[in-house]
Design an enzyme around this catalytic site. Structure first.
Site, PDB file in Angstrom:
ATOM      1  N   ASN A  62       0.823  -1.210   0.000  1.00 42.85           N
ATOM      2  CA  ASN A  62       0.000   0.000   0.000  1.00 42.85           C
ATOM      3  C   ASN A  62       0.855   1.257   0.000  1.00 42.85           C
ATOM      4  O   ASN A  62       1.921   1.312   0.614  1.00 42.85           O
ATOM      5  CB  ASN A  62      -1.032  -0.006   1.137  1.00 42.85           C
ATOM      6  CG  ASN A  62      -0.477  -0.298   2.503  1.00 42.85           C
ATOM      7  OD1 ASN A  62       0.457  -1.076   2.657  1.00 42.85           O
ATOM      8  ND2 ASN A  62      -1.045   0.324   3.516  1.00 42.85           N
ATOM      9  N   GLU A  64       0.369   5.212   0.668  1.00 41.31           N
ATOM     10  CA  GLU A  64      -0.546   6.227   1.183  1.00 41.31           C
ATOM     11  C   GLU A  64      -0.149   7.625   0.722  1.00 41.31           C
ATOM     12  O   GLU A  64       0.926   7.838   0.154  1.00 41.31           O
ATOM     13  CB  GLU A  64      -0.601   6.127   2.717  1.00 41.31           C
ATOM     14  CG  GLU A  64      -1.159   4.777   3.142  1.00 41.31           C
ATOM     15  CD  GLU A  64      -1.417   4.652   4.636  1.00 41.31           C
ATOM     16  OE1 GLU A  64      -0.957   5.521   5.420  1.00 41.31           O
ATOM     17  OE2 GLU A  64      -2.092   3.671   5.022  1.00 41.31           O
ATOM     18  N   CYS A  73      -4.286   0.741  -2.358  1.00 43.40           N
ATOM     19  CA  CYS A  73      -4.110  -0.517  -1.614  1.00 43.40           C
ATOM     20  C   CYS A  73      -3.047  -1.394  -2.274  1.00 43.40           C
ATOM     21  O   CYS A  73      -2.819  -1.325  -3.491  1.00 43.40           O
ATOM     22  CB  CYS A  73      -5.413  -1.288  -1.591  1.00 43.40           C
ATOM     23  SG  CYS A  73      -6.705  -0.572  -0.585  1.00 43.40           S
ATOM     24  N   GLU A  75      -3.081  -4.597  -2.935  1.00 45.58           N
ATOM     25  CA  GLU A  75      -3.587  -5.526  -3.952  1.00 45.58           C
ATOM     26  C   GLU A  75      -3.684  -4.823  -5.305  1.00 45.58           C
ATOM     27  O   GLU A  75      -3.408  -5.403  -6.359  1.00 45.58           O
ATOM     28  CB  GLU A  75      -4.975  -6.043  -3.558  1.00 45.58           C
ATOM     29  CG  GLU A  75      -5.008  -6.868  -2.280  1.00 45.58           C
ATOM     30  CD  GLU A  75      -5.222  -6.037  -1.024  1.00 45.58           C
ATOM     31  OE1 GLU A  75      -4.797  -4.867  -0.987  1.00 45.58           O
ATOM     32  OE2 GLU A  75      -5.800  -6.567  -0.064  1.00 45.58           O
ATOM     33  N   CYS A 112     -10.198  -5.296   0.843  1.00 47.87           N
ATOM     34  CA  CYS A 112     -11.341  -4.379   0.978  1.00 47.87           C
ATOM     35  C   CYS A 112     -12.256  -4.482  -0.255  1.00 47.87           C
ATOM     36  O   CYS A 112     -11.897  -5.089  -1.276  1.00 47.87           O
ATOM     37  CB  CYS A 112     -10.854  -2.944   1.172  1.00 47.87           C
ATOM     38  SG  CYS A 112     -10.240  -2.170  -0.343  1.00 47.87           S
ATOM     39  N   CYS A 115     -10.760  -3.353  -3.567  1.00 44.26           N
ATOM     40  CA  CYS A 115      -9.798  -4.331  -4.115  1.00 44.26           C
ATOM     41  C   CYS A 115     -10.528  -5.521  -4.719  1.00 44.26           C
ATOM     42  O   CYS A 115     -10.123  -6.057  -5.757  1.00 44.26           O
ATOM     43  CB  CYS A 115      -8.851  -4.815  -3.022  1.00 44.26           C
ATOM     44  SG  CYS A 115      -7.661  -3.561  -2.548  1.00 44.26           S
TER      45      CYS A 115
HETATM   46  N1  THU Z   1      -5.300  -1.425   2.587  1.00 41.20           N
HETATM   47  C1  THU Z   1      -4.796  -2.269   1.632  1.00 41.20           C
HETATM   48  O1  THU Z   1      -3.654  -2.096   1.165  1.00 41.20           O
HETATM   49  N2  THU Z   1      -5.565  -3.283   1.213  1.00 41.20           N
HETATM   50  C2  THU Z   1      -6.818  -3.544   1.659  1.00 41.20           C
HETATM   51  O2  THU Z   1      -7.486  -4.441   1.164  1.00 41.20           O
HETATM   52  C3  THU Z   1      -7.370  -2.765   2.769  1.00 41.20           C
HETATM   53  C4  THU Z   1      -6.605  -1.566   3.164  1.00 41.20           C
HETATM   54  C5  THU Z   1      -4.485  -0.297   3.017  1.00 41.20           C
HETATM   55  C6  THU Z   1      -5.036   1.050   2.587  1.00 41.20           C
HETATM   56  C7  THU Z   1      -4.441   1.963   3.630  1.00 41.20           C
HETATM   57  O3  THU Z   1      -3.140   2.342   3.219  1.00 41.20           O
HETATM   58  C8  THU Z   1      -4.323   1.090   4.860  1.00 41.20           C
HETATM   59  O4  THU Z   1      -4.406  -0.252   4.413  1.00 41.20           O
HETATM   60  C9  THU Z   1      -5.397   1.348   5.912  1.00 41.20           C
HETATM   61  O5  THU Z   1      -6.662   1.270   5.352  1.00 41.20           O
END
Ligand code: THU
Length: 160
Positions: A62, A64, A73, A75, A112, A115
């Site tokens: 991920n 940010e 994310c 994925e 999530c 994704c």
């Molecule tokens: N995140 C992911 O990388 N994948 C997911 O399926 C859920 C959330 C990341 C996004 C963000 O950077 C952090 O986790 C908190 O939500």
């Protein structure tokens, strides 16, 4: 009016050592990718590794952003990279792992909703379904044999 019930199937493994050897390797790549995540705002690091039919493994984590919705994310970073570099490749399996800087994640962390929708696009455009393994930092691993098990009532391009 009538009710319908939709059944999904998930497999649960007690430990990484129970996974097929090739998936253990894939999960280890996901763990490594996770460590490189850029997650200064959430402290929640996610790593993803994709196994292509060719044998190649593509990873992502991920990323940010101070403007929160501009982040992506793990994925999606991984699958968009695979799609951009290997547009005709078949994705066989995916391993996902998450770690929080605030507490130990001992249960599987499923991708999530956003994704799941992105993964659905790639599964629909290839013939075989994608095996998805996901876990927290430690503990059990869950396996879905298809994105459809994570996203019933799938929305795809055939509906447009
Ligand atoms: N995140 C992911 O990388 N994948 C997911 O399926 C859920 C959330 C990341 C996004 C963000 O950077 C952090 O986790 C908190 O939500």
């Amino acid at each position: 009016m009538k009710n319908i019930k939709i059944e999904i199937n998930l497999e649960v493994f007690d430990a990484v050592s129970e996974l097929p050897v090739s998936i253990q390797k894939l999960m280890n790549k996901a763990h490594k990718a996770r460590e490189g995540a850029y997650a200064p705002y959430s402290g929640f690091k996610v790593g993803a590794a994709l196994q292509l039919k060719s044998g190649e493994i593509i990873t992502g984590n991920n990323q940010e952003n101070a403007a929160y919705p501009s982040g992506l994310c793990a994925e999606q970073v991984a699958i968009f990279h695979a799609g951009s570099q290997n547009p005709d490749a078949t994705i066989v399996s995916m391993a996902i792992t998450a770690k929080s800087l605030n507490h130990v994640l001992t249960s599987p962390i499923a991708p999530c909703g956003s994704c799941r929708q992105v993964l659905a696009e790639y599964e629909v455009k290839q013939e075989p379904s994608i095996e998805i393994y996901f876990m927290g930092e430690t503990g059990k691993i869950m396996k879905a044999n298809s994105v459809k098990d994570l996203l019933p009532l799938i929305f795809d391009g055939s509906l447009l």
